[in-house]
Design a protein around this motif. Structure first.
Motif, mmCIF file in Angstrom:
data_model
loop_
_atom_site.group_PDB
_atom_site.id
_atom_site.type_symbol
_atom_site.label_atom_id
_atom_site.label_comp_id
_atom_site.label_asym_id
_atom_site.label_seq_id
_atom_site.Cartn_x
_atom_site.Cartn_y
_atom_site.Cartn_z
ATOM 1 N N MET A 1 0.850 -1.199 0.000
ATOM 2 C CA MET A 1 0.000 0.000 0.000
ATOM 3 C C MET A 1 0.882 1.245 0.000
ATOM 4 S SD MET A 1 -3.089 -1.089 -0.030
ATOM 5 C CE MET A 1 -4.202 0.128 0.634
ATOM 6 N N CYS A 2 0.384 2.276 -0.652
ATOM 7 C CA CYS A 2 1.194 3.477 -0.818
ATOM 8 C C CYS A 2 0.548 4.701 -0.189
ATOM 9 C CB CYS A 2 1.470 3.709 -2.289
ATOM 10 S SG CYS A 2 2.727 2.571 -2.860
ATOM 11 N N GLU A 3 -0.184 4.487 0.839
ATOM 12 C CA GLU A 3 -0.735 5.632 1.551
ATOM 13 C C GLU A 3 0.397 6.384 2.258
ATOM 14 O OE1 GLU A 3 -1.098 2.519 2.287
ATOM 15 O OE2 GLU A 3 -0.440 2.276 4.355
ATOM 16 N N ASP A 22 -5.240 8.022 2.337
ATOM 17 C CA ASP A 22 -5.373 7.653 0.928
ATOM 18 C C ASP A 22 -5.733 8.879 0.094
ATOM 19 O OD1 ASP A 22 -5.961 6.629 -1.554
ATOM 20 O OD2 ASP A 22 -7.836 5.695 -0.929
ATOM 21 N N ILE A 37 -7.317 4.935 4.635
ATOM 22 C CA ILE A 37 -7.569 3.722 3.845
ATOM 23 C C ILE A 37 -8.732 2.906 4.414
ATOM 24 C CG2 ILE A 37 -5.223 3.515 2.941
ATOM 25 C CD1 ILE A 37 -4.641 1.478 5.133
ATOM 26 N N LEU A 53 6.676 11.595 -1.064
ATOM 27 C CA LEU A 53 5.917 10.351 -1.200
ATOM 28 C C LEU A 53 6.755 9.123 -0.921
ATOM 29 C CD1 LEU A 53 3.763 11.425 -4.227
ATOM 30 C CD2 LEU A 53 3.086 11.267 -1.841
ATOM 31 N N VAL A 54 8.037 9.191 -1.267
ATOM 32 C CA VAL A 54 8.892 8.038 -0.990
ATOM 33 C C VAL A 54 9.023 7.844 0.529
ATOM 34 C CG1 VAL A 54 11.225 7.125 -1.252
ATOM 35 C CG2 VAL A 54 10.066 8.139 -3.205
ATOM 36 N N HIS A 56 6.582 8.730 2.441
ATOM 37 C CA HIS A 56 5.176 8.581 2.878
ATOM 38 C C HIS A 56 4.728 9.750 3.741
ATOM 39 C CE1 HIS A 56 4.829 4.144 1.858
ATOM 40 N NE2 HIS A 56 6.099 4.421 1.669
#
Lengths: 62, 62
Positions: A1-3, A22, A37, A53-54, A56
């Protein structure tokens, strides 16, 4: 997951607002709706200061 | 990796601006600097319309 996790930045200190975000959507002027999420929501007043974003991270400031 | 793709939204159509965005930072008033995972950069004029991190999307609008 990339939240990502949302933080409020004040005086260079980051305070966690919400984990596992999310969706980020404008909520009127000067505020953002964060949706997690699991569907949990939180309104944050302030501006987006930046995103990493890397790492988070979504950073807000007042 | 949890980077996202940046899109410009106009008339409900999404146009890809940049792939694999890591950092999003304000670039003066009304613009954003996007930095990709390989260090490539792009300046986007507009507002953040929203983010959908699970779908790896950052949406901008003019």
């Amino acid at each position: 997951m990339c939240e990502a996790n949302a933080y409020m930045v004040k005086n260079d200190a980051e305070t966690l607002i919400m984990e596992s975000v999310d969706l980020v959507e404008p909520e009127g002027e000067g505020a953002w709706r964060l949706v997690g999420i699991f569907g949990d929501q939180k309104i944050v007043k302030g501006r987006i200061r930046g995103m990493n974003l890397v790492d988070h991270k979504i950073l807000f400031e007042e």
